[in-house]
Motif scaffolding. Structure first.
Motif, PDB file in Angstrom:
ATOM      1  N   ASP B 176      28.706  59.166  72.977  1.00  0.00           N
ATOM      2  CA  ASP B 176      30.143  59.026  73.137  1.00  0.00           C
ATOM      3  C   ASP B 176      30.704  60.428  73.337  1.00  0.00           C
ATOM      4  O   ASP B 176      30.467  61.319  72.511  1.00  0.00           O
ATOM      5  N   GLU B 177      31.431  60.622  74.450  1.00  0.00           N
ATOM      6  CA  GLU B 177      31.918  61.961  74.765  1.00  0.00           C
ATOM      7  C   GLU B 177      32.887  62.474  73.695  1.00  0.00           C
ATOM      8  O   GLU B 177      32.952  63.670  73.421  1.00  0.00           O
ATOM      9  N   ARG B 178      33.639  61.559  73.088  1.00  0.00           N
ATOM     10  CA  ARG B 178      34.653  61.958  72.106  1.00  0.00           C
ATOM     11  C   ARG B 178      34.031  62.236  70.729  1.00  0.00           C
ATOM     12  O   ARG B 178      34.236  63.287  70.146  1.00  0.00           O
ATOM     13  N   THR B 179      33.217  61.285  70.252  1.00  0.00           N
ATOM     14  CA  THR B 179      32.700  61.405  68.881  1.00  0.00           C
ATOM     15  C   THR B 179      31.346  62.120  68.817  1.00  0.00           C
ATOM     16  O   THR B 179      30.880  62.447  67.725  1.00  0.00           O
ATOM     17  N   ARG B 180      30.692  62.308  69.970  1.00  0.00           N
ATOM     18  CA  ARG B 180      29.360  62.935  70.089  1.00  0.00           C
ATOM     19  C   ARG B 180      28.255  62.125  69.414  1.00  0.00           C
ATOM     20  O   ARG B 180      27.195  62.655  69.088  1.00  0.00           O
ATOM     21  N   GLN B 202      32.007  55.755  65.043  1.00  0.00           N
ATOM     22  CA  GLN B 202      33.439  55.625  65.363  1.00  0.00           C
ATOM     23  C   GLN B 202      33.695  55.384  66.854  1.00  0.00           C
ATOM     24  O   GLN B 202      34.758  55.717  67.366  1.00  0.00           O
ATOM     25  N   ILE B 203      32.706  54.823  67.564  1.00  0.00           N
ATOM     26  CA  ILE B 203      32.887  54.583  69.007  1.00  0.00           C
ATOM     27  C   ILE B 203      33.961  53.508  69.205  1.00  0.00           C
ATOM     28  O   ILE B 203      33.882  52.430  68.622  1.00  0.00           O
ATOM     29  N   LYS B 204      34.975  53.850  70.036  1.00  0.00           N
ATOM     30  CA  LYS B 204      36.090  52.915  70.242  1.00  0.00           C
ATOM     31  C   LYS B 204      36.147  52.455  71.699  1.00  0.00           C
ATOM     32  O   LYS B 204      35.619  53.122  72.592  1.00  0.00           O
ATOM     33  N   ASP B 207      36.315  54.711  75.161  1.00  0.00           N
ATOM     34  CA  ASP B 207      35.631  56.010  75.078  1.00  0.00           C
ATOM     35  C   ASP B 207      34.691  56.178  76.267  1.00  0.00           C
ATOM     36  O   ASP B 207      34.020  55.231  76.673  1.00  0.00           O
ATOM     37  N   ARG B 208      34.634  57.406  76.796  1.00  0.00           N
ATOM     38  CA  ARG B 208      33.707  57.685  77.899  1.00  0.00           C
ATOM     39  C   ARG B 208      32.291  57.829  77.351  1.00  0.00           C
ATOM     40  O   ARG B 208      32.074  58.539  76.370  1.00  0.00           O
TER      41      ARG B 208
END
Lengths: 162, 278
Positions: B176-180, B202-204, B207-208
């Motif tokens: 996940d680009e946001r949460t890594r 926390q993948i939502k 998300d990219r």
């Protein structure tokens, strides 16, 4: 007999080219019809069950070789599909089986068998909804193939010319 | 005995032939990874692809005009982005220099066209008009301007077959680009999913998702898609997250092969590290 095998295999080459280049352009939600199966069912009905079974094996082998799918998966599926379609190869009923609606139903049955076997050997995730997978992978392509076959059979010769 | 065999053959020849061919097919399935089979396959699809490429080119001409317009639009957008990125690159270079980091970007691209497609819902493959003579190797990622298409699976001298993301045999580590947060993504025959995602992640939705540096197939982040539904499995500690890919595999015609394969040196290093602690 040998000549007819040769001709059916030669005819397979342009059909395979169309199947891999043009047919994807008429896909609906990634459901594509199977021209090779239509050709196989036609030969199974006109030439007999053994002919259909062997031809299905040859078609499947060639298809697996050139498309990169699991070698043997289409082979086994088309072999059984040719065998199933061959049940409708009664000498004096060929004209009846090659009629618009009847031919479509036979193609639907053979395509359903073909796609179910192919899906099984393609090892999809068994934890997924198996009925949904069979509906998407087998029923829909079989239905689309049957519809297309009804159009094609109008233009196909009713005698063993092919 | 001979009479019995004769009558048996006469009565059941259809079934005997079917059984023999099915058994032979099963044998072939078991031989899929043998080098001899791979070699025959490379010759066969190489020959076939040279024919289909001609037909494919004819049909591609029609779509070129539309694609050209789209490319112009993309070009304009990219030009705007580029000016921003140039600024960022200057800062990035300075920071990298200060931290003594190696530059891992700038892999060469090999332009290719799709000459044929096999879109069974479980074994998506595309045949490309580039092969070993263009330095294409097994394991190289195939991309478009939108993101990852697949991985090269088999190569002949002028053509290659790539498994698309819609192939059950292709599994890729993504993040996940946001949460890594990392996970294993695969095609389950129905949709693209990240499997065994701990419920604490926390993948939502939205998300990219990009390829992970942990991947042994793609060594650096390439866009894959966006996270869609979370399956919220009631039992157990893992979830499944559906990914909507950026690339429309049915419409893909022109692609790039990323001229890189996962580093053998890294693999060997990691293997030695593991051996040390076994």
């Amino acid at each position: 007999m040998k000549t007819s095998y040769l001709f059916s295999i030669l005819l397979f080459i342009p059909v395979l080219i169309i199947q891999t280049t043009i047919v994807p352009l008429i896909s609906i939600a990634q459901v594509i019809p199977d021209l090779i199966l239509i050709l196989l069912v036609y030969y199974s009905i006109t030439e007999g069950q053994i002919y259909g079974t062997v031809l299905g094996f040859v078609y499947g082998f060639a298809f697996d070789l050139v498309t990169g799918s699991l070698l043997g998966s289409t082979m086994i599926a088309k072999t059984v599909a040719g065998f199933v379609a061959g049940y409708f190869s009664s000498e004096n009923k060929i004209d009846i089986y090659l009629m618009f609606f009847n031919f479509g139903m036979i193609v639907f049955l053979a395509a359903l068998v073909d796609q179910i076997i192919f899906s099984f050997f393609s090892a999809f995730d068994i934890s997924s909804n198996i009925f949904l997978i069979f509906f998407q992978n087998a029923f829909l392509p079989a239905f689309y193939t049957a519809l297309l076959s009804m159009i094609i059979i109008i233009f196909a010769p009713k005698k063993r010319i092919l | 005995m001979l009479r019995f065999l004769n009558s048996f053959w006469f009565n059941f020849k259809e079934y005997i032939i079917l059984s023999v061919l099915v058994i032979f097919s099963l044998f072939i399935i078991s031989q899929n990874h043998s080098p001899a089979v791979q070699k025959v396959r490379a010759i066969a699809f190489g020959t076939f692809a040279s024919v289909t490429s001609v037909v494919s080119d004819i049909f591609n001409i029609k779509s070129l005009k539309k694609e050209n317009e789209q490319l112009r639009e993309t070009n304009a957008k990219l030009m705007l982005q580029l000016s921003k990125l140039r600024e960022a690159a200057i800062v990035n270079d300075e920071l990298k220099e200060m931290l003594s980091l190696k530059d891992t970007s700038g892999f060469p691209l090999i332009s290719a066209s799709v000459v044929s497609k096999s879109f069974s819902r479980v074994q998506g493959t595309i045949t490309l008009n580039v092969g070993s003579s263009d330095s294409v190797k097994v394991g190289m990622p195939v991309i478009t301007d939108k993101g990852l298409v697949g991985i090269i699976y088999s190569v002949s001298s002028n053509y290659s077959i790539a498994r698309t993301l819609q192939n059950v045999d292709l599994k890729i580590t993504v993040k996940d680009e946001r949460t890594r947060e990392n996970g294993l993504m695969k095609w389950n025959g129905e949709k693209l999913v990240i499997i065994n995602v701990p419920k604490t992640y926390q993948i939502k939705k939205g998300d990219r998702i990009v390829t992970s540096e942990l991947s042994s197939l793609v060594p650096f982040p390439i866009p894959v898609g966006v996270a869609a539904e979370n399956s919220n499995v009631e039992t157990g500690i893992f979830n499944e997250i559906q990914v909507i890919p950026f690339v429309d595999f049915a419409k893909v015609e022109n692609v790039f092969v990323l001229k890189t394969v996962a580093s053998k040196e890294i693999d060997e290093l990691e293997l030695n590290f593991l051996k040390k602690f076994q």
